[in-house]
Write a protein that holds these residues in place. Sequence first.
Motif, short mmCIF file in Angstrom:
data_model
loop_
_atom_site.label_atom_id
_atom_site.label_comp_id
_atom_site.label_asym_id
_atom_site.label_seq_id
_atom_site.Cartn_x
_atom_site.Cartn_y
_atom_site.Cartn_z
N UNK A 199 0.85 -1.19 0.00
CA UNK A 199 0.00 0.00 0.00
C UNK A 199 0.88 1.24 0.00
N UNK A 200 0.29 2.40 -0.31
CA UNK A 200 1.07 3.63 -0.34
C UNK A 200 1.74 3.92 0.98
N UNK A 201 1.01 3.74 2.09
CA UNK A 201 1.58 4.00 3.40
C UNK A 201 2.70 3.02 3.73
N UNK A 202 2.48 1.75 3.37
CA UNK A 202 3.50 0.74 3.64
C UNK A 202 4.76 0.99 2.83
N UNK A 203 4.57 1.36 1.57
CA UNK A 203 5.73 1.64 0.73
C UNK A 203 6.53 2.83 1.26
N UNK A 204 5.80 3.83 1.76
CA UNK A 204 6.48 5.00 2.32
C UNK A 204 7.27 4.63 3.56
N UNK A 205 6.68 3.80 4.42
CA UNK A 205 7.38 3.36 5.63
C UNK A 205 8.60 2.52 5.27
N UNK A 206 8.44 1.63 4.30
CA UNK A 206 9.56 0.80 3.86
C UNK A 206 10.69 1.67 3.32
N UNK A 207 10.32 2.69 2.54
CA UNK A 207 11.33 3.60 1.98
C UNK A 207 12.07 4.33 3.09
N UNK A 208 11.35 4.71 4.16
CA UNK A 208 11.98 5.38 5.29
C UNK A 208 12.98 4.46 5.97
N UNK A 209 12.62 3.21 6.13
CA UNK A 209 13.52 2.24 6.76
C UNK A 209 14.77 2.04 5.92
N UNK A 210 14.60 1.98 4.61
CA UNK A 210 15.75 1.79 3.73
C UNK A 210 16.64 3.03 3.75
N UNK A 211 16.04 4.21 3.80
CA UNK A 211 16.82 5.45 3.87
C UNK A 211 17.66 5.47 5.15
N UNK A 212 17.06 5.03 6.24
CA UNK A 212 17.81 4.96 7.51
C UNK A 212 18.95 3.96 7.39
N UNK A 213 18.65 2.81 6.80
CA UNK A 213 19.67 1.78 6.65
C UNK A 213 20.83 2.21 5.78
N UNK A 214 20.54 2.96 4.73
CA UNK A 214 21.62 3.46 3.85
C UNK A 214 22.63 4.26 4.66
N UNK A 215 22.14 5.13 5.52
CA UNK A 215 23.04 5.96 6.32
C UNK A 215 23.80 5.13 7.34
N UNK A 216 23.11 4.21 7.99
CA UNK A 216 23.75 3.41 9.03
C UNK A 216 24.85 2.51 8.46
N UNK A 217 24.53 1.78 7.40
CA UNK A 217 25.49 0.82 6.85
C UNK A 217 26.59 1.49 6.04
N UNK A 218 26.41 2.76 5.69
CA UNK A 218 27.48 3.48 5.00
C UNK A 218 28.62 3.81 5.96
N UNK A 219 28.30 3.91 7.25
CA UNK A 219 29.29 4.32 8.24
C UNK A 219 29.65 3.22 9.25
N UNK A 220 28.88 2.15 9.27
CA UNK A 220 29.10 1.09 10.26
C UNK A 220 29.03 -0.27 9.58
N UNK A 221 29.88 -1.19 10.01
CA UNK A 221 29.90 -2.51 9.39
C UNK A 221 28.62 -3.27 9.69
N UNK A 222 28.34 -4.24 8.84
CA UNK A 222 27.13 -5.05 8.98
C UNK A 222 27.08 -5.73 10.34
N UNK A 223 28.19 -6.32 10.76
CA UNK A 223 28.21 -7.07 12.02
C UNK A 223 28.09 -6.17 13.25
N UNK A 224 28.47 -4.92 13.10
CA UNK A 224 28.46 -4.01 14.26
C UNK A 224 27.07 -3.48 14.59
N UNK A 225 26.13 -3.65 13.67
CA UNK A 225 24.78 -3.15 13.89
C UNK A 225 23.82 -4.29 14.21
N UNK A 226 23.10 -4.15 15.31
CA UNK A 226 22.07 -5.14 15.64
C UNK A 226 20.72 -4.60 15.17
N UNK A 227 19.73 -5.45 15.13
CA UNK A 227 18.39 -5.01 14.77
C UNK A 227 17.86 -4.01 15.81
#
Length: 236
Positions: free
Chosen positions: A10-38
């Motif tokens: 849905x539109x709302x779900x897609x927007x929320x998913x996009x927000x999560x991916x945007x957050x992840x882009x920033x986090x994983x650009x500066x921190x290794x995969x193993x260093x970040x927990x859920x």
Amino acid sequence: MNKSQQRGTSGKSLARRAELIATGRKLFADTSYDALSMDDIARHAGVAKGLIYYYFANKRGYYLAIVEESVTDLVARAGSHPELPRTQRVRRTVDGYLHYARYHQAAYRTIVTGGVGFDVEVQSIRDAVREQLIATLAEGAYGRADVPPTARLALLGWMTGVEGITLDWIGDPALPQEAVCDLLVMLLRATLETVAVLVPECPAPPLDDAADDSGAGAAADGAVGTVGRGADDTVP
């Protein structure tokens, strides 16, 4: 993309998913995969951890979705002005690539380097995109995707050079974007001319737009223009 990466249409779900991916882009650009927990990711995103699991089955699925989304974004935004003459489209596409990298630095670094650390699957995604772009380059320059090994290596060398130059430039943009664009276009032309010397069956295409109407006469402009289809012409 697996099913766990497709939840929420849905539109709302897609927007929320996009927000999560945007957050992840920033986090994983500066921190290794193993260093970040859920838990870390949820805290930075300001959501409950369960919401992330709703859209992505696990951290691995989340990370790969981020990389794939970044690659898709970079590739899909290219070549949006096919009506322009080749000489203009060349600069437009290369400039768009630089523009994307400059204004989406975290995503660009994730695409090119796989983030912090080494990840086999991420590298496979990046390598597959490179091969696609090399084939597109060859198609634009020579009218065929299958080129001799020397020509392919030369195009690969130019592409990795573009990545290195772009990464260095966005880290310290001492030069104006226009100057970097000039450099990349001229380097591609030099690459095609070098290939012509070493591989006679791959002559360097002519430079002028008048030659563009003849398939194989798609100039270095045409070659760079095709990179645009794997690069970017975008706005922040």
